[in-house]
Design a protein around this motif. Structure first.
Motif, mmCIF file in Angstrom:
data_model
loop_
_atom_site.group_PDB
_atom_site.id
_atom_site.type_symbol
_atom_site.label_atom_id
_atom_site.label_comp_id
_atom_site.label_asym_id
_atom_site.label_seq_id
_atom_site.Cartn_x
_atom_site.Cartn_y
_atom_site.Cartn_z
ATOM 1 N N VAL A 233 36.965 24.847 45.873
ATOM 2 C CA VAL A 233 36.234 25.540 46.510
ATOM 3 C C VAL A 233 37.310 27.390 45.599
ATOM 4 N N ARG A 234 38.167 26.837 45.476
ATOM 5 C CA ARG A 234 39.206 27.996 44.724
ATOM 6 C C ARG A 234 39.535 27.265 43.383
ATOM 7 N N ILE A 235 39.685 26.061 43.486
ATOM 8 C CA ILE A 235 39.471 25.624 42.002
ATOM 9 C C ILE A 235 38.600 25.747 40.755
ATOM 10 N N LEU A 236 37.231 25.606 41.601
ATOM 11 C CA LEU A 236 35.751 25.762 41.057
ATOM 12 C C LEU A 236 35.939 27.093 40.712
ATOM 13 N N ALA A 237 35.890 27.815 41.436
ATOM 14 C CA ALA A 237 36.111 29.118 41.767
ATOM 15 C C ALA A 237 36.764 29.965 40.304
ATOM 16 N N LYS A 238 37.788 29.652 39.894
ATOM 17 C CA LYS A 238 39.013 30.060 39.186
ATOM 18 C C LYS A 238 38.396 29.538 37.901
ATOM 19 N N ILE A 239 38.051 28.445 37.685
ATOM 20 C CA ILE A 239 37.274 27.343 36.498
ATOM 21 C C ILE A 239 36.692 28.557 36.218
ATOM 22 N N LEU A 240 35.049 28.763 36.508
ATOM 23 C CA LEU A 240 34.800 29.535 36.417
ATOM 24 C C LEU A 240 34.978 31.105 35.984
ATOM 25 N N ALA A 241 35.183 31.411 37.009
ATOM 26 C CA ALA A 241 35.891 32.881 35.844
ATOM 27 C C ALA A 241 36.334 33.148 35.166
ATOM 28 N N ASP A 242 36.856 31.790 34.920
ATOM 29 C CA ASP A 242 38.070 31.054 33.238
ATOM 30 C C ASP A 242 37.411 30.723 32.222
ATOM 31 N N ILE A 243 35.875 31.174 32.378
ATOM 32 C CA ILE A 243 34.728 31.053 31.408
ATOM 33 C C ILE A 243 34.190 31.957 30.223
ATOM 34 N N HIS A 244 34.968 33.505 31.301
ATOM 35 C CA HIS A 244 34.635 34.664 30.329
ATOM 36 C C HIS A 244 35.356 35.714 30.576
ATOM 37 N N ASP A 245 35.627 36.471 29.594
ATOM 38 C CA ASP A 245 36.796 37.476 29.097
ATOM 39 C C ASP A 245 36.528 38.584 30.234
ATOM 40 N N GLU A 246 37.619 39.579 29.254
ATOM 41 C CA GLU A 246 37.167 41.324 30.252
ATOM 42 C C GLU A 246 36.071 41.575 29.675
ATOM 43 N N ASN A 247 35.882 41.121 28.167
ATOM 44 C CA ASN A 247 34.916 41.636 27.793
ATOM 45 C C ASN A 247 33.721 41.208 27.575
ATOM 46 N N GLY A 248 33.411 40.053 28.529
ATOM 47 C CA GLY A 248 32.062 39.259 28.255
ATOM 48 C C GLY A 248 32.054 38.106 27.518
ATOM 49 N N ALA A 249 33.085 37.861 26.919
ATOM 50 C CA ALA A 249 32.618 36.881 25.790
ATOM 51 C C ALA A 249 32.835 35.632 26.624
ATOM 52 N N VAL A 250 32.865 34.600 25.826
ATOM 53 C CA VAL A 250 33.200 33.123 26.665
ATOM 54 C C VAL A 250 34.091 32.769 26.155
#
Length: 466
Positions: A233-250
């Motif tokens: 669950v933690r691994i998945l959450a980290k991966i999904l969080a990494d998909i966007h930067d602080e400006n909302g870009a992928v």
């Protein structure tokens, strides 16, 4: 007097007759997803064939493994006339829950609301029987006035659009040569508002992915193994969080390959439509855009690609509390694509992005959930200019060029399988309640929709007037 003016006059004078015809079609319970209404779907197809024949089309029912197609052809005024394929669908959504309808959904009527505004009520009024009949009525008026149509017209009416169109692609493949035209006309869209017609010039594509991350061979006690064992669950959450930067870009490498900037004049047109974060997000209880910073609301939903998370599952999700480290966790992710983004490359880049973040003692599986590229009509297309001018001549406000955040699969099929661009013009409104109880269609949309198609056909036949 122009060739168009008497056609418009006939449409005005025959409005009551056109409503009678539409109501006949609306009374047929052509619910495609429910086998109990199979005979009704065929009845609707037969009704349309008879109506097309009555105005000179060579029309017939074409059987499929599901509900039948309706195909019609009518020659133009000469061999050099443009050839268009018009698409609509005669099937409708189920009417449940029936108790929420104010009237019988298959007893269409004209109703006055809001101090004299007239609407047509009943299932299929807006989606899509009322819309497709606006085009048929325009053809009927041309035949009555001139004895011929201004362009060569083929018609394809589908009976399974509301149930996933399972027969459509095989049918297009089998009848490729018969159905191919210079371009397609698609009516299953809407206006910007009640006074402003719209042409949809872009449809976002889609890639659907499901990822499953597996760690231990069973669920673990979080007291005994927490801090030592990998937690999917933690691994998945980290991966999904990494998909966007602080400006909302992928952040997925190569994600923006093939993404062009929207022309400035188009952005200015969209800005003039008055959509703001407050009036767009406010009705759903939000106010702050979450996408790429520095982009307008309409640019974000019409012209920019996205990565969205549609569901996450992992660990104990029942009532109460269970201190467990799950053996696996999964997520469903969808990407909306624009311009010339390649769905296969997006899928591959996403999978590489995920794999690079999986610990060595864990594993990941991927499951596909469809893919289709975006559709983009050139903003400089002469076809677009003619249609835009024709619509602007009919409605109180000039036509606007919009895009759509979702997808209409048939448009992509026409492009990929038949090599045709599509012109998307419809007269529905946001409050037509399609797919919901109390579906309606503005009487003004039905009437001026007929006149609009007559103007568009005239413009297609006479490019020098555009």
């Amino acid at each position: 007097m122009s060739a168009l003016e008497p056609v418009l006059n006939v449409l005005d004078n025959n409005l009551d007759k056109s409503l009678d015809r539409l109501f006949e079609l609306l009374r047929i319970k052509s619910i495609s997803t429910d086998p109990a209404f199979k005979a009704d779907c065929r009845e609707a197809a037969e009704w349309l064939v008879d109506d097309l024949k009555s105005i000179g089309f060579e029309a017939s029912i074409r059987d499929t493994p599901g509900h039948p197609m309706v195909v019609g052809h009518h020659e133009g005024p000469g061999p050099d006339a443009p050839h268009v394929l018009f698409y609509g669908h005669y099937d409708v959504q189920p009417v449940d829950p029936l108790d929420l309808w104010e009237n019988d959904p298959f007893a269409p009527a004209i109703k006055e609301i809001d101090g004299g505004r007239k609407i047509l009520t009943g299932r299929g009024t807006s989606d899509d029987k009322g819309q497709l009949m606006t085009f048929v009525e325009a053809c009927r008026a041309y035949k009555e006035v001139h004895g011929k149509l201004p362009v060569k017209i083929s018609i394809l009416f589908e009976g399974e659009e509301e149930s996933g169109s399972p027969s459509l692609k095989p049918f297009l493949e089998a009848h490729r040569e018969e159905l191919k035209a210079d371009f397609a006309l698609v009516c299953d869209t809407g206006m910007w508002d009640a006074e402003t017609p719209a042409i949809s010039v872009g449809l976002r594509g889609l890639v659907g992915e499901e990822i499953v991350i597996k760690a231990a061979d069973r669920d673990l006690h979080s007291g005994m193994f927490g801090g030592a064992a990998a937690n999917p669950v933690r691994i998945l959450a980290k991966i999904l969080a990494d998909i966007h930067d602080e400006n909302g870009a992928v952040t997925i490498p190569g994600f923006y390959d093939g993404v062009d900037e929207t022309p400035t004049q188009i952005l200015q047109m969209w800005e003039g439509l008055g959509a703001t974060p407050e009036n767009f997000l406010g009705p759903v209880g939000l106010s702050i855009p979450s996408g790429e910073k520095g982009r307008s609301i309409l640019e974000l939903i019409w012209a920019r690609p996205t990565a969205e998370f549609n569901g996450m599952i992992g660990g104990y999700t029942g009532q109460g509390f269970k201190t467990v480290i799950a053996a696996q966790a999964s997520a469903k992710v969808s990407f909306r694509l624009v311009h010339s983004q390649d769905p296969a490359k997006i899928r591959g880049a996403f999978r590489a992005f995920v794999r690079a973040r999986i610990p060595a003692d864990c594993s990941v599986e991927f499951h596909e959930h469809g893919a289709s590229p975006a559709i983009q009509l050139s903003y400089e297309s002469p076809l677009l200019t003619r249609a835009k001018n024709a619509l602007s001549d009919e409605w109180p406000k000039p036509a606007v060029l919009i895009a759509m955040g979702g997808s209409i699969p048939i448009v992509g099929d026409f492009q990929r399988m038949l090599g045709m661009e599509s012109l998307l013009v419809g007269f529905g409104l946001e409050d037509d309640r399609i797919h919901s109880p109390n579906e309606k269609y503005e009487l003004n949309s039905f009437h001026k929709g007929q006149r609009s198609w007559a103007r568009i056909l005239d413009a297609l036949a006479n490019p020098a007037k555009a």
